[in-house]
Design a protein around this motif. Structure first.
Motif, short mmCIF file in Angstrom:
data_model
loop_
_atom_site.label_atom_id
_atom_site.label_comp_id
_atom_site.label_asym_id
_atom_site.label_seq_id
_atom_site.Cartn_x
_atom_site.Cartn_y
_atom_site.Cartn_z
N ARG A 211 25.62 93.04 -22.72
CA ARG A 211 24.89 93.83 -21.74
C ARG A 211 25.73 95.03 -21.34
N VAL A 212 25.06 96.00 -20.71
CA VAL A 212 25.75 97.17 -20.16
C VAL A 212 25.57 97.12 -18.65
N PRO A 213 26.66 97.17 -17.91
CA PRO A 213 28.04 97.24 -18.35
C PRO A 213 28.51 95.91 -18.95
N ASP A 214 29.61 95.97 -19.68
CA ASP A 214 30.15 94.81 -20.38
C ASP A 214 30.44 93.64 -19.44
N SER B 299 27.81 91.01 -19.44
CA SER B 299 27.53 90.28 -20.67
C SER B 299 27.59 88.78 -20.42
#
Length: 102
Positions: A65-68, A71
């Motif tokens: 995902r963004v931002p990491d 995730s």
């Protein structure tokens, strides 16, 4: 008469007993999990000898995902036999990367 010699790399991969050395076991476990799940383990967080072989835990990126930091990570338990063949695995936890495994 055929004579074979082990290269230094081969000697590093095998313990004196002829069984796979620890780094080779870790690489093999990660590769086998990736082949079965399609997910690449990022880190091995546990590596333990058992009566039946080896027990490992590996962190895997399940959903980027963004931002990491958002995730989704998962912790997998891997069971290997004495020769390093994966005989079982299961996901034992899932969490956002920023929160860590709690």
């Amino acid at each position: 008469m055929t004579h074979t010699t082990n290269t230094p790399d081969e000697g590093d991969r095998r313990a004196a007993s002829g069984r796979p050395a620890l780094p080779e076991l870790m690489r093999a476990a990660r590769a086998q999990l990736a082949e079965l799940t399609g997910l690449q383990p990022e880190t091995v967080t546990r590596f333990e000898k058992t009566e039946d072989g080896w027990l490992l835990e590996a962190e895997v990126l399940e959903l980027a995902r963004v931002p990491d930091t958002m995730s989704l990570m998962a912790l997998y338990e891997l069971v290997l036999d004495h020769e390093g063949l994966l005989i079982g695995y299961r996901r034992i936890g899932r969490y956002e990367r920023a929160k860590g495994n709690q």
